[in-house]
Scaffold this active site. Sequence first.
Site, PDB file in Angstrom:
ATOM      1  N   ASP A  60       0.794  -1.306   0.071  1.00 41.32           N
ATOM      2  CA  ASP A  60       0.026  -0.050   0.010  1.00 41.32           C
ATOM      3  C   ASP A  60       0.864   1.279  -0.197  1.00 41.32           C
ATOM      4  OD1 ASP A  60      -2.608   1.216   0.638  1.00 41.32           O
ATOM      5  OD2 ASP A  60      -1.696   1.904   2.367  1.00 41.32           O
ATOM      6  N   GLU A  82       1.709  -0.476  -4.882  1.00 41.72           N
ATOM      7  CA  GLU A  82       0.831   0.544  -5.499  1.00 41.72           C
ATOM      8  C   GLU A  82       1.547   1.723  -5.507  1.00 41.72           C
ATOM      9  OE1 GLU A  82      -3.417   2.724  -3.598  1.00 41.72           O
ATOM     10  OE2 GLU A  82      -1.726   2.421  -2.154  1.00 41.72           O
TER      11      GLU A  82
END
Length: 691
Positions: A342, A378
């Site tokens: 993330d 990401e």
Amino acid sequence: MIQAGDPSRLGARALEDGVNFALYSGSAERVELCLFDEERQQVAVHDLPDCQHGVWHGFLPGCAPGQRYGYRVHGPWDPARGLRHNPAKLLLDPYARRLDGAFRWDPALFDYRKGAGGRRRADDRDSAACVPLCVVAPASGPFAAPRPAVPWTNMVVYEANVRGYTMRHPELTEAERGRFRGLRNGRILEYLKSLGITSLELMPVQCLIDEHFLVERGLRNFWGYNTVQFFTPDARFAVPGADPAAEFREMVEAIHEAGIEVILDVVYNHTGEGGADGPTLSLRGIDNLAYYRTLPDDPGRYVNDTGCGNTLNTCHIRAQNLVLDSLRYWHGELGVDGFRFDLATVLGRTMGGFYKPHSLLSRIAGTPELEGAKLIAEPWDPGPGGYQLGRFPVEWAEWNDRFRDSVRRFWRGDENQDSEFAQRIHGSSDLFEASGRSPAASINFVTAHDGFTLADLVSYEQRHNHANGEDNRDGHRHNFSRNHGVEGPTDDPAITAVRRRQRLNMLATLLFSQGTPMLLAGDEFGNGQGGNNNAYAQDNETGWLDWQGLADDPEFTRAVRDLVRLRREVPVLRQARYIHGRMPTDGGWCDIHWLHPDGRRMEPADWNSGRQLALLFTTRADQKDDSPVLEAVAVLFNAREEDGVFRLPRGMPVDWRQLFSSSAGNGPQDGGARWSVAARSLVLLRGERLA
């Protein structure tokens, strides 16, 4: 009596005759090890007797697995200088393998009180009753069960939330719903196998805290992106009283037995301690400046490149080691096959911005114990220069939001999208090829947890996030969605038919594109969230999958299975390298052509003008122009609102066969020389050499 221990391995390590405790704090003056009984009563306190290079350590004879403990770290409390030691706060061991209890929001969690004039002073209230206790775990061995080891070119990723996926499944028991046990249920695994899923990507399951503002609204963090401890699975995913790590490992073993690998979404960019006004739970009270990035000229203020209040100090060796040791544990002992990071740009940040050769990125890719683990970034964060799509090191794959937006806009009917669309379905070579990566580096998706589900994407043009309690100001503003005439649910059969076909168009585009496809769980049967495009706090029927969609339209799910199967059975749809012109492949010399509907090659003037184009792959025995065509595969795209006719290239000695169509109105004309393609639809054709 506690003795000097071993500083080489952080955490609580159970040995034959006791437990070795080790905690890093380069700014502490003293560290207390506090022991508790099963009733959470403190029964003993020991000063860790030795410190080497900032590692405080001690060996406690007679201590055994099951012992509950926490730390109190003594040292300067000077927030303006970034020093936040307050021994009244019981702190989680960052390396604990098990926790007992839950967080309870209380003023005692904070290390300060505001006095006259807003001045802060250290808060002396004991926080032990408000935090989980660490538990000494027994020694565990490496994950020995066989792993699926899915090649990148064969991957079909399926993103799911443990709770959301299992809470409403009609065939699960109460003990399975919302828990790891649900995902190891035979019916769940049978369903995933029937879809053709190879890689199950789970949203975060590491120990988290529900934000205070959510608790005040009667909500909780559903997505899990608020981690406070990087080693322990959160107890909310386990049966009460069970060891969450053992339950997680058993789940992974069952998923592996089904031939599916497990990818875990991990949050190493920030922690749930939040900004300077947040609670003191672990890293802040242990060594604030080592673990969090602060402003060089104002160490009392955090750098907030994550938008969550704090940012992990990934340039500090101890913060790096924490991330690496956590990854080793989840991969080596709990069986995780890969990781989706993330806000991964944070992992490569220095004070000057993102740095591709950052030592943490290099160490993750080069750690021997992580060899074979899939790494997915990401590639953005909210900080300055945070958008870094295509700029990660060669060992990494990346979520490709440009694919998402292009596919949405093309099928929505936006003008001037053909060229961008072609680049994305070709695998985004403009983003990844120059760095030496293959099409698999592009993680293609149309929907993900963050944003509309596929059913909502074709049913809503505005977000409807009022239930989050933020006056509908949260979530994406630009969704590139279309409701096709009515906002939300409708009984109009014409609108319903268009929406269904558009969902199928986008899923077919995803699975027929070069790159690694990722499906959002529930899209294959029309799961919706009522137009909420930011359901991070909806741990309820809004966020939980509604499995009724399987019964409502089984043909749609069957069509999605066919799409996945076709990707597997037609190798040209998942090339191991970028095809430019005629190039050698395992199946022969492959050539790629972009065609105008009239059958000629696209010219510069044709691009971005028609919302109609064809992608053609041909495979020949060798690279000579007169070499016979062994196979041809064509995808015909018509995003217009009127029917079209596509002419197939003249002179190709192949017999064309339709493998997939998103509309019943599609079919051959003139013996297959031309093909009718209905409005808003696509066709997959395969041509085999004529005898």
